[in-house]
Design a protein around this motif. Structure first.
Motif, PDB file in Angstrom:
ATOM      1  N   ASN A  46      14.581 -32.242  -8.587  1.00 46.61           N
ATOM      2  CA  ASN A  46      15.930 -32.795  -8.711  1.00 46.61           C
ATOM      3  C   ASN A  46      16.488 -32.785  -7.149  1.00 46.61           C
ATOM      4  OD1 ASN A  46      18.624 -33.451  -9.657  1.00 46.61           O
ATOM      5  ND2 ASN A  46      19.266 -31.224  -9.666  1.00 46.61           N
ATOM      6  N   ASP A  47      16.719 -31.499  -6.815  1.00 44.57           N
ATOM      7  CA  ASP A  47      17.146 -31.324  -5.205  1.00 44.57           C
ATOM      8  C   ASP A  47      16.769 -30.046  -4.729  1.00 44.57           C
ATOM      9  OD1 ASP A  47      18.980 -29.392  -6.326  1.00 44.57           O
ATOM     10  OD2 ASP A  47      20.683 -30.823  -6.370  1.00 44.57           O
ATOM     11  N   ALA A  48      16.819 -29.674  -3.400  1.00 44.55           N
ATOM     12  CA  ALA A  48      16.433 -28.365  -2.942  1.00 44.55           C
ATOM     13  C   ALA A  48      16.978 -27.042  -3.422  1.00 44.55           C
ATOM     14  CB  ALA A  48      16.510 -28.764  -1.337  1.00 44.55           C
ATOM     15  N   LEU A 305      18.890 -24.320 -15.829  1.00 41.64           N
ATOM     16  CA  LEU A 305      19.945 -24.644 -16.674  1.00 41.64           C
ATOM     17  C   LEU A 305      21.251 -24.425 -16.707  1.00 41.64           C
ATOM     18  CD1 LEU A 305      17.712 -24.144 -20.055  1.00 41.64           C
ATOM     19  CD2 LEU A 305      18.279 -26.448 -19.018  1.00 41.64           C
ATOM     20  N   ASN A 306      21.393 -23.062 -16.145  1.00 46.12           N
ATOM     21  CA  ASN A 306      22.857 -22.520 -15.974  1.00 46.12           C
ATOM     22  C   ASN A 306      23.308 -23.025 -14.599  1.00 46.12           C
ATOM     23  OD1 ASN A 306      24.183 -20.456 -18.007  1.00 46.12           O
ATOM     24  ND2 ASN A 306      22.118 -20.487 -18.152  1.00 46.12           N
ATOM     25  N   GLY A 312      25.460 -31.272 -13.812  1.00 47.04           N
ATOM     26  CA  GLY A 312      24.490 -31.573 -12.956  1.00 47.04           C
ATOM     27  C   GLY A 312      23.406 -32.545 -13.480  1.00 47.04           C
ATOM     28  N   TYR A 313      22.950 -32.300 -14.929  1.00 44.51           N
ATOM     29  CA  TYR A 313      21.940 -33.155 -15.370  1.00 44.51           C
ATOM     30  C   TYR A 313      22.672 -34.557 -15.504  1.00 44.51           C
ATOM     31  CZ  TYR A 313      18.761 -29.551 -16.525  1.00 44.51           C
ATOM     32  OH  TYR A 313      17.865 -28.553 -16.296  1.00 44.51           O
ATOM     33  N   ALA A 317      20.685 -37.773 -14.224  1.00 44.32           N
ATOM     34  CA  ALA A 317      20.295 -38.984 -15.081  1.00 44.32           C
ATOM     35  C   ALA A 317      20.991 -40.351 -14.311  1.00 44.32           C
ATOM     36  CB  ALA A 317      20.976 -38.710 -16.395  1.00 44.32           C
ATOM     37  N   ALA A 318      22.081 -40.040 -13.747  1.00 47.34           N
ATOM     38  CA  ALA A 318      22.691 -41.453 -13.151  1.00 47.34           C
ATOM     39  C   ALA A 318      21.890 -41.760 -11.874  1.00 47.34           C
ATOM     40  CB  ALA A 318      24.070 -41.104 -12.628  1.00 47.34           C
TER      41      ALA A 318
END
Length: 421
Positions: A46-48, A305-306, A312-313, A317-318
């Motif tokens: 996703n990201d760093a 997840l937290n 964030g998800y 997704a976008a």
């Protein structure tokens, strides 16, 4: 000599970290540049910040064993339960549903197949032997693994024009020996979601267990839906769905190895459990085929997840949807190129009726891209995460050049570059 190379001798010991780390870096010097988006699979980012949080959580519980979660390591036990609760909530599971944290999608699928087999055997008058599974032609090879171990027949149903399974063709393959039917959300080769609503109706009508393989999409597709994407329903909201597999270490962006499998009710989950009680040590009971499991993977999943949460998800997704649309637009703008299906996620498969895609793939590999291919139809396959976002410009430029280059004689790709990940 082993496999054409000299066998390594057992080390004398005494090496220090400076030497060890340098040697490991040297071993990896020829790795594909996956950080630059040149691998079409294997790594999902996703990201760093998300990666760093996962790493810190993993190493914080590096020594503990998830096999002892709830007995010796109460923190790991709690985190595992909460991760599973998050998944049950996300996938619209009813009260009484239960999940299992596994080391990977193949094991998640294996547990679902075992549970379905035991459920079929428990039905009065149901055959115990000569059982079969009915699934799309595009269902993952993990089902073949389970079939080999459990001596099951596989019946593969054909696809419709959009590369989704044909529900009526699948229905026609079901008989009294069918213990499981399968749908994918999405399938690996084309990134499309099968018509799970139709399969749910078939499952209820026939009384056969329906498993949804959402190893790829289970932890991200709900956020596509929240963002307004017109995707097919695939989860427990459909009453015929009995189990769902979903990998955290794919588009949940969690460190490996981390997957989950969810069951509509606890009785179904109990059928997936392994119990041995004939040895002197007493009853040995595990919810997974693996015994020891890395507690770090549980802790890292809980932390990621937290950290990301719904917001964030949804953002991930976008970005993934926009990136996929951009790749599709760029590739279809190349003369003679087309997509074999319109994907629901970031898995794309494209080819050509004019260009030799094996030659195109060989040319791409000469440009230091790792290439994955499908064989029916022949196409180049990408399973993209956000690592591929910044690589798009270079990929498209090299693809254009590879197509031009492929018109001359080119060697075919080396074995191992085609097929499933």
């Amino acid at each position: 000599m082993t496999g054409g190379t000299e066998r390594a001798s057992f080390p004398a010991g005494g090496a220090q970290w400076e030497d060890i780390s340098q040697r490991m870096a040297d071993f990896s010097a020829k790795d594909i540049d996956w950080r630059g988006g040149r691998a079409p699979m294997f790594v999902f980012k996703n990201d760093a910040t998300t990666q760093e949080i996962g790493l810190k959580a993993y190493t914080m519980f590096f020594v503990e064993n998830a096999l002892g979660g709830g007995r010796a390591f109460h923190g790991i036990g709690r985190m595992e339960r909460e991760v599973l609760d998050y998944g049950l909530d996300l996938l619209n599971a009813p009260e009484g549903a239960k999940g299992v944290f596994t080391p990977g999608g193949s094991e998640s699928i294996f547990l679902a197949v075992k549970a379905a087999r035991e459920s079929h055997r428990a039905r009065a008058g149901a055959p115990r032997h000569g059982l079969n599974m009915v699934m799309p032609d595009t269902a993952h090879a993990a089902f073949d693994k389970a079939a080999q171990v459990m001596d099951l027949e596989i019946r593969r149903a054909p696809l419709t024009e959009d590369k989704r399974v044909d529900p009526e063709a699948l229905r026609a393959l079901i008989d009294d020996h069918t213990m499981l039917i399968v749908g994918s959300a999405p399938c690996y080769p084309h990134g499309v979601i099968d018509p799970i609503d139709a399969l749910s109706a078939i499952a209820l009508e026939s009384g056969v267990w329906l498993h949804v393989d959402a190893c790829v999409g289970g932890w991200i597709l709900p956020f596509y839906q929240m963002n307004g994407a017109p995707l097919r329903a695939f989860d427990f909201a459909l009453p015929g769905v009995r189990s769902i597999s979903a990998d955290l270490h794919k588009f949940g962006f969690c460190p490996k190895p981390a997957s989950t499998v969810f069951f509509r009710d606890v009785a179904d989950q109990e059928r997936s459990v392994f119990v041995a009680d004939q040895w002197p040590a007493g009853v040995f009971r595990t919810a997974t085929l693996a015994g020891t499991r890395p507690a770090g993977a549980v802790a890292a999943a809980w932390a990621v997840l937290n950290h990301l949460g719904t917001e964030g998800y949804r953002k991930a997704a976008a970005r993934m949807a926009a990136m996929t649309d951009a790749y599709i637009a760029d590739i279809t703008a190349i003369e003679g190129m087309e997509f074999w299906a319109k994907p629901d996620m970031t898995l794309i498969n494209f080819g050509s009726r004019r260009h030799d895609m094996m030659n195109v793939a060989a040319a791409m590999m000469q440009k230091d891209w790792l290439v994955s291919m499908t064989r029916r139809p022949v196409g180049i396959h990408l399973m993209m995460s956000l690592l591929h976002e910044s690589a798009r410009g270079q990929y498209i430029a090299d693809l254009r050049a590879a197509i031009a280059q492929s018109r001359s004689d080119m060697p075919t790709p080396q074995s191992g570059t085609t097929g499933y990940a």
